[in-house]
Design a protein around this motif. Sequence first.
Motif, PDB file in Angstrom:
ATOM      1  N   TRP A  49      -6.313   1.038  14.550  1.00 28.09           N
ATOM      2  CA  TRP A  49      -7.126   2.233  13.552  1.00 28.09           C
ATOM      3  C   TRP A  49      -6.008   3.130  13.319  1.00 28.09           C
ATOM      4  O   TRP A  49      -6.050   3.440  12.109  1.00 28.09           O
ATOM      5  N   LEU A  50      -5.109   3.663  13.893  1.00 25.97           N
ATOM      6  CA  LEU A  50      -4.135   4.563  13.454  1.00 25.97           C
ATOM      7  C   LEU A  50      -3.296   3.950  12.246  1.00 25.97           C
ATOM      8  O   LEU A  50      -3.182   4.789  11.236  1.00 25.97           O
ATOM      9  N   PRO A  51      -2.675   2.850  12.194  1.00 29.67           N
ATOM     10  CA  PRO A  51      -1.985   2.074  11.116  1.00 29.67           C
ATOM     11  C   PRO A  51      -2.967   1.935   9.984  1.00 29.67           C
ATOM     12  O   PRO A  51      -2.595   2.014   9.013  1.00 29.67           O
ATOM     13  N   VAL A  52      -4.197   1.556  10.122  1.00 37.17           N
ATOM     14  CA  VAL A  52      -5.090   1.614   9.110  1.00 37.17           C
ATOM     15  C   VAL A  52      -5.411   2.979   8.190  1.00 37.17           C
ATOM     16  O   VAL A  52      -5.382   3.118   7.193  1.00 37.17           O
ATOM     17  N   ALA A  53      -5.621   3.976   9.252  1.00 35.90           N
ATOM     18  CA  ALA A  53      -5.613   5.359   8.749  1.00 35.90           C
ATOM     19  C   ALA A  53      -4.448   5.817   7.703  1.00 35.90           C
ATOM     20  O   ALA A  53      -4.523   6.484   6.826  1.00 35.90           O
ATOM     21  N   ILE A  54      -3.173   5.362   8.154  1.00 32.12           N
ATOM     22  CA  ILE A  54      -2.051   5.497   7.336  1.00 32.12           C
ATOM     23  C   ILE A  54      -1.892   4.643   6.225  1.00 32.12           C
ATOM     24  O   ILE A  54      -1.365   5.008   5.298  1.00 32.12           O
ATOM     25  N   GLY A  55      -2.538   3.393   6.395  1.00 29.14           N
ATOM     26  CA  GLY A  55      -2.206   2.572   5.520  1.00 29.14           C
ATOM     27  C   GLY A  55      -2.929   2.726   4.217  1.00 29.14           C
ATOM     28  O   GLY A  55      -2.254   2.629   2.956  1.00 29.14           O
ATOM     29  N   TRP A  56      -4.167   3.241   4.067  1.00 28.38           N
ATOM     30  CA  TRP A  56      -4.723   3.756   2.736  1.00 28.38           C
ATOM     31  C   TRP A  56      -3.912   4.415   2.235  1.00 28.38           C
ATOM     32  O   TRP A  56      -3.799   4.173   0.756  1.00 28.38           O
ATOM     33  N   PRO A  57      -3.351   5.827   2.372  1.00 21.12           N
ATOM     34  CA  PRO A  57      -2.711   6.547   1.719  1.00 21.12           C
ATOM     35  C   PRO A  57      -1.451   5.782   1.062  1.00 21.12           C
ATOM     36  O   PRO A  57      -0.900   6.243   0.139  1.00 21.12           O
ATOM     37  N   THR A  58      -1.028   5.092   2.139  1.00 22.48           N
ATOM     38  CA  THR A  58       0.328   4.469   1.995  1.00 22.48           C
ATOM     39  C   THR A  58       0.096   3.446   0.609  1.00 22.48           C
ATOM     40  O   THR A  58       1.000   3.236  -0.093  1.00 22.48           O
ATOM     41  N   LEU A  59      -0.961   2.615   0.677  1.00 25.56           N
ATOM     42  CA  LEU A  59      -1.351   1.765  -0.450  1.00 25.56           C
ATOM     43  C   LEU A  59      -1.379   2.697  -1.727  1.00 25.56           C
ATOM     44  O   LEU A  59      -0.713   2.218  -2.736  1.00 25.56           O
ATOM     45  N   ARG A  60      -1.987   3.943  -1.687  1.00 20.77           N
ATOM     46  CA  ARG A  60      -2.162   4.682  -2.910  1.00 20.77           C
ATOM     47  C   ARG A  60      -0.855   5.060  -3.314  1.00 20.77           C
ATOM     48  O   ARG A  60      -0.378   5.146  -4.543  1.00 20.77           O
ATOM     49  N   TRP A  61       0.021   5.376  -2.403  1.00 20.87           N
ATOM     50  CA  TRP A  61       1.503   5.674  -2.783  1.00 20.87           C
ATOM     51  C   TRP A  61       2.122   4.675  -3.508  1.00 20.87           C
ATOM     52  O   TRP A  61       2.839   4.768  -4.538  1.00 20.87           O
ATOM     53  N   LEU A  62       2.116   3.318  -2.719  1.00 25.40           N
ATOM     54  CA  LEU A  62       2.775   2.220  -3.405  1.00 25.40           C
ATOM     55  C   LEU A  62       2.350   2.064  -4.811  1.00 25.40           C
ATOM     56  O   LEU A  62       3.059   1.403  -5.947  1.00 25.40           O
ATOM     57  N   GLN A  63       1.045   2.173  -5.073  1.00 23.40           N
ATOM     58  CA  GLN A  63       0.612   1.883  -6.684  1.00 23.40           C
ATOM     59  C   GLN A  63       0.963   2.975  -7.398  1.00 23.40           C
ATOM     60  O   GLN A  63       1.226   2.728  -8.658  1.00 23.40           O
ATOM     61  N   ARG A  64       1.010   4.211  -7.036  1.00 27.63           N
ATOM     62  CA  ARG A  64       1.547   5.133  -7.800  1.00 27.63           C
ATOM     63  C   ARG A  64       3.103   5.122  -8.331  1.00 27.63           C
ATOM     64  O   ARG A  64       3.319   5.450  -9.311  1.00 27.63           O
ATOM     65  N   ASN A  65       3.689   4.498  -7.421  1.00 28.68           N
ATOM     66  CA  ASN A  65       5.127   4.266  -7.491  1.00 28.68           C
ATOM     67  C   ASN A  65       5.573   2.864  -8.232  1.00 28.68           C
ATOM     68  O   ASN A  65       6.508   2.571  -8.303  1.00 28.68           O
ATOM     69  N   ASP A  66       4.332   2.139  -8.471  1.00 31.30           N
ATOM     70  CA  ASP A  66       4.552   0.644  -9.176  1.00 31.30           C
ATOM     71  C   ASP A  66       5.424  -0.139  -8.423  1.00 31.30           C
ATOM     72  O   ASP A  66       6.246  -0.988  -8.796  1.00 31.30           O
ATOM     73  N   LEU A  67       4.993  -0.113  -7.162  1.00 32.80           N
ATOM     74  CA  LEU A  67       5.471  -0.823  -6.053  1.00 32.80           C
ATOM     75  C   LEU A  67       4.796  -2.283  -5.746  1.00 32.80           C
ATOM     76  O   LEU A  67       5.095  -3.209  -5.086  1.00 32.80           O
ATOM     77  N   VAL A  68       3.168  -2.281  -5.876  1.00 33.67           N
ATOM     78  CA  VAL A  68       2.472  -3.180  -5.829  1.00 33.67           C
ATOM     79  C   VAL A  68       1.558  -3.455  -7.052  1.00 33.67           C
ATOM     80  O   VAL A  68       1.591  -2.382  -7.997  1.00 33.67           O
TER      81      VAL A  68
END
Length: 821
Positions: free
Chosen positions: A802-821
Amino acid sequence: MRVDGREVPVHGSLLQPLRRRTNDQLRVALSGLAVLAVVLVSYFTKGRWESLEDSVSELIGSASPELSNRVYSLYGVAILALPFAILVGIVFGRRWKLLAGYAAAALLAGIALSITGDGIAAPQWHLDPRDYRDYRDAFLSQFLDDSRWIAMLAAVLTVCGPWLPRRWRRLWWTLLLAFVPIHLFVSAVVPARAMLGLTVGWFVGALVVLFVGTPALEVPVDLALRVLGRRGRGVQELTVLSPAGPGPLVLAARCRFEPGLGSGHGPFPPAEPDGDRTSPDDGEPEESTLVLDLFGQHQRSEGVLRQAGRWLTFRSSETLPPFASLRRSVEHRALMSTAFGALGLAANIPVAVAVLDRGWMMYAHTTSRGAPLDRHDPEHLAAAWDGVRRLHAHQMSHGDLRPENIRISDGAALFDGYARTEVGAADSLMLADVAQLLLVTADMFGIERAVSAAIDAVGAERVVSASGRLTRTATPSRIRRSVRDAGSLMAAVRSEVRARTDTDVIRDEQVTRFSRNQLIQLGLLIGLVYVAYPFLSQVPTFLTEMRSVTWWWVLLGLAVSGLTYIGAAAALWACATESVNFRHLTVMQFANTFAATTTPAGVGGLALSVRFLQHNGLGGVRATAAVALQQTVQVVTHIGLLIVFSFAAGRNADLSHFIPSATVIYLIVGVLLGVVGAFMVVPKLRRWLRDDLRPQIADLTTELVDLARDPGRFLIIVGGCATTTLGMALALWASVEAFGGDVAFVTVTIVTMIGGTLASAAPTPGGVGAVEAALIGGLAAFGVPAAVAVPSVLLYRVLTCWLPVAIGWPTLRWLQRNDLV
């Protein structure tokens, strides 16, 4: 066909296909939904009918027996006379096909509501008037209270409604629907079965109409010919070019000019001579051929559905303004043809637009001038692009640049097909024109020549912007079907545009309201809510237990949990031959946890890993192979560690709790043998195994052999996979110790690996519920008390999930903004 005493031969069928009428199909769908709604409402509120009846009785009261009898008598006579009046009209009108539909609808509706668990129940009607002792046993009330009669009436009205005058149709439907309030007032009973009868009758009637047909099937061609006659064009012969169906009924009409019957001009320009014999008086051709587009109710309902679908899925700038009616849509074609003609870009000229009977409309125009595009003539390519350039210079778009809609006359382009044209078009619609013509000309004249002609005509910047629309979503299906292998062709055109314009990346243009990534994120959020809900119900108890926890063990578990992400990143980094940024790869593991937890079987995490590697320089095949290699080594490492720790734990622990019974083992073996047999017997599965799966297995085997020859890379991958597995076990052991448990690390490792393996088969996203149950059961099997096992497993899930999932959502958004995924 005989029109005004004159015989006009017709070549081809004028009837619409029965199964292609969208309005009739839509009626079936709506009536089916109505039946489903009544059934569901009745089922879920069945226990509340009595209280609802009492409440209605208190509000309006029940009528006296005398008034009830009077209402039943008057309404019953009307409702009984209704079907017989319709029947008499059908017989006297000699509409025998409609009579068959009438009888079929009544019979099917009556039988549908007579089916019970014991078969078909016959009506229980008492026809002896001498036995009437109470108003509820009156003869007419027996019909009114029987839902089968209501269903038969609704079915009959649905079938005959299109053939009845509108006023009578509305009056009789009002009379039928009045049953509900009348019955409610007379007896204070909520007529649930009557509502079921109404909806079932409507559904049965709609099905019969779909197979029998409506008056809208009869095309009023005679009226169309009279309209043309008033315009000075006497039709001599008709030929069906395209039958009515998904599109209009298209007819070729050979006409003879009759100047005494009309001017022939009206609101539209006069028709130009088309090479036929010409009258010496006014230059009009003595004989000419017109094209008649006849639009029926089917096109109206289909157009409404298409407009609604595009409004829901596409952005407003990508969607043409909706038409208020079929008439406005047809008038738009004629007016746009006139506008194109004013620029000298129209392939045909409108002659007449008229409203016919039974919901039909006619749009008559001249035959298209010019020759079709010739792939062997380079002048046609330049002319087509010059025509689009002139069109866009006047802020007009076409929207349907298929090859059949582009014609060449005297070195200039002429356009046909005005259904999707627009005056004052937005820039997005003009870019769509460029993309469509780029794809069509690339298929006909070659990619290099098409791109060069496009750049010369509209400029490199416009071509680059339009190339972003060469995707499956942005390019209409009608355009993709007009070319060969549209997917490969679009990719090749984009590559050529990048090479010609020195553009690094052509971004896909988002034409829909929601992009694919946004829809995926929405699905992930819904999955997250689903998987988190069971955990939230246990939060109060878990927080109470956390008051007595040893926080040093919690911090150790958290640190070990973080090491698992470094290990997973190292393994994937080595599988990708060290060609990606390790720091970004480590950050991606948190987003990977979020994607894997919110999707069944963790497929979201695998897809995210492949996409990350693709965005970081690896090709699609190479990225998929790297992820497959990591997963394979992970499984092998997991099994190897499980065997080692099982031998170690077997000396001082009883592992019989985890060994399935003989029956389960036989069942598993039987299922596996059945799967193997299916792949050996079914040809399609055998071909899939040979053509699709075997090459992938061969590639994976090659990767494993290469991995064995590189000890350094091999140790990194195995070490990373082992760190992931052992780190999870160490996190669970720290969680147990945090609550005062006393259990060996080897035992906890066995529980983690076996419990996680069993729970991985669970269909729930992230294995929520299954993982917790397996781990709690495993700890209990080794003697850990439930008071320690339950909070320990919950703490373990918080640290590792659950802690990684909570961190994973903003991380996924950051990766998308930086065109990494």
